[in-house]
Design an enzyme around this catalytic site. Structure first.
Site, short mmCIF file in Angstrom:
data_model
loop_
_atom_site.label_atom_id
_atom_site.label_comp_id
_atom_site.label_asym_id
_atom_site.label_seq_id
_atom_site.Cartn_x
_atom_site.Cartn_y
_atom_site.Cartn_z
N LYS A 9 0.76 -1.45 -0.05
CA LYS A 9 0.11 0.10 0.11
C LYS A 9 0.90 1.15 0.07
O LYS A 9 2.20 1.07 0.28
CB LYS A 9 -0.84 -0.08 1.31
CG LYS A 9 -2.04 -1.31 1.13
CD LYS A 9 -3.09 -1.27 2.52
CE LYS A 9 -4.02 -2.24 2.19
NZ LYS A 9 -4.88 -2.15 3.33
N TYR A 49 -12.57 -2.32 -3.45
CA TYR A 49 -13.15 -2.30 -2.24
C TYR A 49 -14.53 -2.28 -2.37
O TYR A 49 -15.06 -1.68 -1.37
CB TYR A 49 -12.36 -1.08 -1.41
CG TYR A 49 -10.89 -1.55 -0.86
CD1 TYR A 49 -10.61 -2.72 -0.27
CD2 TYR A 49 -9.99 -0.80 -1.36
CE1 TYR A 49 -9.37 -3.16 0.48
CE2 TYR A 49 -8.75 -1.16 -0.83
CZ TYR A 49 -8.44 -2.27 -0.15
OH TYR A 49 -7.09 -2.37 0.33
N PHE A 57 -15.42 3.54 6.97
CA PHE A 57 -14.07 3.98 6.63
C PHE A 57 -13.60 3.73 5.00
O PHE A 57 -12.45 3.85 4.53
CB PHE A 57 -12.89 2.82 7.31
CG PHE A 57 -13.37 1.33 7.03
CD1 PHE A 57 -12.74 0.74 5.60
CD2 PHE A 57 -14.11 0.56 7.82
CE1 PHE A 57 -12.68 -0.45 5.62
CE2 PHE A 57 -14.14 -0.80 7.38
CZ PHE A 57 -13.70 -1.22 6.34
N ARG A 85 -1.78 -14.38 4.03
CA ARG A 85 -2.61 -13.66 4.83
C ARG A 85 -2.03 -13.99 6.46
O ARG A 85 -1.82 -12.87 7.23
CB ARG A 85 -3.85 -14.33 5.00
CG ARG A 85 -4.73 -14.08 3.77
CD ARG A 85 -5.25 -12.54 3.89
NE ARG A 85 -6.27 -12.40 4.68
CZ ARG A 85 -6.89 -11.22 4.56
NH1 ARG A 85 -6.78 -10.02 3.64
NH2 ARG A 85 -7.69 -10.76 5.53
N THR A 91 -5.80 -7.27 10.66
CA THR A 91 -5.96 -5.97 9.91
C THR A 91 -5.29 -4.86 10.53
O THR A 91 -4.69 -4.14 9.86
CB THR A 91 -7.49 -6.05 9.71
OG1 THR A 91 -7.79 -7.11 9.01
CG2 THR A 91 -7.80 -4.58 8.74
N ARG A 102 2.46 -6.70 9.56
CA ARG A 102 1.50 -5.58 9.97
C ARG A 102 1.96 -5.38 11.40
O ARG A 102 2.15 -4.39 11.94
CB ARG A 102 0.06 -5.79 9.92
CG ARG A 102 -0.35 -5.51 8.48
CD ARG A 102 -1.95 -6.01 8.38
NE ARG A 102 -2.39 -5.81 7.20
CZ ARG A 102 -3.59 -6.30 6.43
NH1 ARG A 102 -4.24 -7.24 7.26
NH2 ARG A 102 -4.11 -5.80 5.64
N GLU A 126 -8.91 -10.67 -8.10
CA GLU A 126 -8.18 -9.56 -8.00
C GLU A 126 -6.76 -9.84 -8.70
O GLU A 126 -6.27 -8.69 -9.26
CB GLU A 126 -7.63 -9.64 -6.50
CG GLU A 126 -8.78 -9.37 -5.83
CD GLU A 126 -8.65 -9.28 -4.02
OE1 GLU A 126 -7.35 -9.79 -3.68
OE2 GLU A 126 -9.45 -8.97 -3.23
P1 IDP Z 1 -7.92 -6.97 5.42
O1 IDP Z 1 -6.91 -6.02 4.43
O2 IDP Z 1 -6.99 -7.49 6.51
O3 IDP Z 1 -8.49 -8.04 4.61
P2 IDP Z 1 -10.56 -5.77 5.70
O4 IDP Z 1 -11.72 -5.91 6.79
O5 IDP Z 1 -10.85 -6.53 4.30
O6 IDP Z 1 -9.12 -6.10 6.13
O7 IDP Z 1 -10.48 -4.06 5.31
C1 IDP Z 1 -9.64 -3.73 4.02
C2 IDP Z 1 -8.84 -2.76 4.55
O8 IDP Z 1 -9.62 -1.31 5.04
C3 IDP Z 1 -7.95 -2.76 5.57
O9 IDP Z 1 -6.74 -3.29 5.13
C4 IDP Z 1 -7.82 -1.31 6.20
O10 IDP Z 1 -6.77 -0.58 5.46
C5 IDP Z 1 -9.17 -0.69 6.15
N1 IDP Z 1 -9.75 -0.77 7.21
C6 IDP Z 1 -10.67 -1.84 7.59
N2 IDP Z 1 -11.17 -1.72 8.78
C7 IDP Z 1 -10.81 -0.50 9.22
C8 IDP Z 1 -11.31 0.37 10.33
O11 IDP Z 1 -12.11 0.00 11.25
N3 IDP Z 1 -10.81 1.67 10.32
C9 IDP Z 1 -10.09 2.25 9.45
N4 IDP Z 1 -9.67 1.63 8.23
C10 IDP Z 1 -10.02 0.05 8.21
MG MG Z 2 -9.95 -7.85 2.94
#
Ligand code: IDP
Ligand code: MG
Length: 156
Positions: A9, A49, A57, A85, A91, A102, A126
């Protein structure tokens, strides 16, 4: 064997962490069969997304992902989707296990350095979203016979 989509990213690129993150995948024995730097458009981010479009968010996420270049990679190996993963960690940076990408490099919820496909179906979609067929380069690696036990029918 699977191939998964990884995105370094904008924060990973801006913070100079590309090399260290890429090295982790290489060190693990995974094979990078596609890689490019690109700027994600608003439309591409919205498509990628789409499942989050009703989340609070979402707009911040799209603006973050389009704010600066990213590196996209096609990462290949046995169980590559789940392995990547796991290597990424939870996350939110503050929750992610030490030893994960992370967990070791960030503390933010949104600026969490890396995206990885979360299922075979997502990986398929993807990879097609970010790479054309001629940008993917499956190639034989001499080292594979030491990364995997090749004595059976399948790599182990
Ligand atoms: P992932 O990337 O671990 O699969 P997802 O739930 O699919 O997580 O969310 C996609 C992206 O959205 C995350 O990687 C993060 O950058 C952002 N994100 C997810 N949840 C939040 C939140 O509660 N606050 C701010 N950003 C979030
Ligand atoms: Mg995801």
């Amino acid at each position: 064997m699977e191939t998964t989509l990884i995105i370094l990213k904008p924060d990973a690129v801006q913070r100079g962490l590309m090399g260290r993150i890429i090295s982790r995948f290489e060190d693990k024995g995974l094979q990078i069969i596609g890689m490019k730097m690109m700027r994600i458009s608003d439309d591409l981010a919205a498509e990628h997304y789409a499942m989050h479009k009703d989340k609070p968010f979402y707009h911040g996420l799209v603006s973050f992902m389009t704010s600066s270049p990213v590196v996209v990679m096609a990462v290949h190996g046995k169980g590559a989707i789940a392995v990547c993963r796991k290597m990424m960690g939870a996350t939110f940076g503050a929750d992610a296990e030490p030893g994960s990408i992370r967990g070791d490099f960030g503390v933010s919820n949104s600026f969490n350095l890396i995206h990885g496909s979360d299922s075979p179906k997502a990986a398929e979609e993807e990879l097609h979203r970010f790479f054309t067929e001629d940008e993917l380069h499956p190639y034989g690696r001499a080292i594979d016979s030491w990364v995997y036990d090749m004595s059976g029918e399948q790599p182990e």
